[in-house]
Design a protein around this motif. Sequence first.
Motif, PDB file in Angstrom:
ATOM      1  N   VAL A 167       0.870  -1.180   0.000  1.00  0.00           N
ATOM      2  CA  VAL A 167       0.000   0.000   0.000  1.00  0.00           C
ATOM      3  C   VAL A 167       0.902   1.224   0.000  1.00  0.00           C
ATOM      4  O   VAL A 167       1.687   1.431   0.929  1.00  0.00           O
ATOM      5  CB  VAL A 167      -0.923   0.022   1.237  1.00  0.00           C
ATOM      6  N   GLU A 168       0.806   2.035  -1.039  1.00  0.00           N
ATOM      7  CA  GLU A 168       1.686   3.199  -1.152  1.00  0.00           C
ATOM      8  C   GLU A 168       1.417   4.224  -0.056  1.00  0.00           C
ATOM      9  O   GLU A 168       2.329   4.794   0.521  1.00  0.00           O
ATOM     10  CB  GLU A 168       1.533   3.847  -2.527  1.00  0.00           C
ATOM     11  N   ALA A 206      -6.135  -4.439   1.793  1.00  0.00           N
ATOM     12  CA  ALA A 206      -5.160  -3.403   1.451  1.00  0.00           C
ATOM     13  C   ALA A 206      -5.840  -2.188   0.822  1.00  0.00           C
ATOM     14  O   ALA A 206      -5.534  -1.036   1.171  1.00  0.00           O
ATOM     15  CB  ALA A 206      -4.121  -3.974   0.492  1.00  0.00           C
ATOM     16  N   LEU A 207      -6.773  -2.423  -0.097  1.00  0.00           N
ATOM     17  CA  LEU A 207      -7.481  -1.309  -0.727  1.00  0.00           C
ATOM     18  C   LEU A 207      -8.307  -0.518   0.280  1.00  0.00           C
ATOM     19  O   LEU A 207      -8.461   0.696   0.159  1.00  0.00           O
ATOM     20  CB  LEU A 207      -8.383  -1.829  -1.847  1.00  0.00           C
ATOM     21  N   ALA A 223     -12.117  -3.971  -8.777  1.00  0.00           N
ATOM     22  CA  ALA A 223     -10.944  -3.248  -8.279  1.00  0.00           C
ATOM     23  C   ALA A 223     -10.062  -4.161  -7.442  1.00  0.00           C
ATOM     24  O   ALA A 223      -8.834  -4.057  -7.452  1.00  0.00           O
ATOM     25  CB  ALA A 223     -11.387  -2.050  -7.452  1.00  0.00           C
ATOM     26  N   VAL A 224     -10.691  -5.083  -6.700  1.00  0.00           N
ATOM     27  CA  VAL A 224      -9.921  -6.032  -5.896  1.00  0.00           C
ATOM     28  C   VAL A 224      -9.230  -7.046  -6.801  1.00  0.00           C
ATOM     29  O   VAL A 224      -8.088  -7.435  -6.568  1.00  0.00           O
ATOM     30  CB  VAL A 224     -10.833  -6.768  -4.887  1.00  0.00           C
ATOM     31  N   ASP A 225      -9.923  -7.462  -7.856  1.00  0.00           N
ATOM     32  CA  ASP A 225      -9.344  -8.433  -8.780  1.00  0.00           C
ATOM     33  C   ASP A 225      -8.133  -7.884  -9.511  1.00  0.00           C
ATOM     34  O   ASP A 225      -7.190  -8.611  -9.801  1.00  0.00           O
ATOM     35  CB  ASP A 225     -10.385  -8.840  -9.830  1.00  0.00           C
ATOM     36  N   ALA A 226      -8.147  -6.588  -9.816  1.00  0.00           N
ATOM     37  CA  ALA A 226      -7.124  -6.012 -10.680  1.00  0.00           C
ATOM     38  C   ALA A 226      -5.692  -6.263 -10.209  1.00  0.00           C
ATOM     39  O   ALA A 226      -4.849  -6.671 -11.013  1.00  0.00           O
ATOM     40  CB  ALA A 226      -7.371  -4.515 -10.842  1.00  0.00           C
ATOM     41  N   PRO A 227      -5.388  -6.061  -8.897  1.00  0.00           N
ATOM     42  CA  PRO A 227      -3.989  -6.261  -8.493  1.00  0.00           C
ATOM     43  C   PRO A 227      -3.495  -7.692  -8.640  1.00  0.00           C
ATOM     44  O   PRO A 227      -2.300  -7.926  -8.718  1.00  0.00           O
ATOM     45  CB  PRO A 227      -4.010  -5.842  -7.016  1.00  0.00           C
TER      46      PRO A 227
END
Length: 261
Positions: A167-168, A206-207, A223-227
Motif C-alpha cells: 500500500v503506497e 489493502a485497498l 478493483a480487488v481483482d485487478a492487483p
Amino acid sequence: MPGIDHGRAAPDSDGVLPNKLGITDPEELLAAWQQVVEEQPDDPDAHYNLGIALDDVGRSEEAVREYEAAIRLDPNYLPALYNLGNDHLRAGRFDRAIEMYNRAILVDGDYAQVHFMLGVAYFESDRFDESVNAVAAKVPLLVVTRGPHGALAVTSGVRTDVSAEPVEKVVDTTGAGDAFNAGLALALSSGRSLDNAVRFANCAGALACTRLGVIPALSRRDAVDAPVSYTHLRAHATVLDLVCRLLLEKKHTFQSHARFR
C-alpha cells in the motif's frame, strides 16, 4: 487478548449448593462457598466453585490456590485446569498457563476452547507457530491476518502463507479487517482455491486502507481483482453486496476465521 471464560457451570454435587439457593450477590456467594469448603475440605467441587467465586470479586491469586486444591484432589478435574490456566494467562504467567492448558487437553482433547486459549498463551509468549498449530488443531480452516506480514491459512494440517499487498499510502485502517473477511467469504464461495482466496482477501483489506471510513472503503470486486489479475471474475457489484446476497440465500457455509493482532 480475548476475554477469559471462567466456565461457570457448577459441577454436580450431592449436597446443597449455594448457587441453587438463589444467592446472586458475589460477596454472599463467596462466603457461602467458603463455608462449604470448611465443611467439606476434601471435595474438589467445593474448591473449584470457591475459586470461581473468588475470581468474581477480583481475588484471582486466591482463586488460583483453590483451583490448585481441586486439582490436587482430582488431577483430571478439567474445569479447574482450564480456569487455572486462564488465571495464569491473565497474570502474565504464560508458561504456567500453557502447562495447565496442555494438561487439560490430555484429559479431554475435544475441548475446543482449551485449544484456543492455548493458542492465545503461545501467542502472548511470542511463540507464533505453536499458537497457530494449537488453534488449527480444532477448526477445519484457520485464517490469520498479520498486517504488513500478510496472512496465512491452515487446513487439514497444510499451511499456506500469503504475503501482504503493498500500500503506497495508508489513509485509514478502519474496516480493513471487515474488507478482508468479506473478500475471503466471497472468494471461497466463488470456488477459488484457498491460496487465491486469501490473496483476494489481502487485496480487499489493502485497498480498504487507502480510503476513509468502513463502508466507503469496501472496494468493487473488479478493483480487488485487478492487483492479482483475476480478470475472469470481474463483476459490477461491491464485495459487500455479493456477500450479503450469498448470506441471505443461505447457499454457502463459511469456515472459521480467527484473527490475531
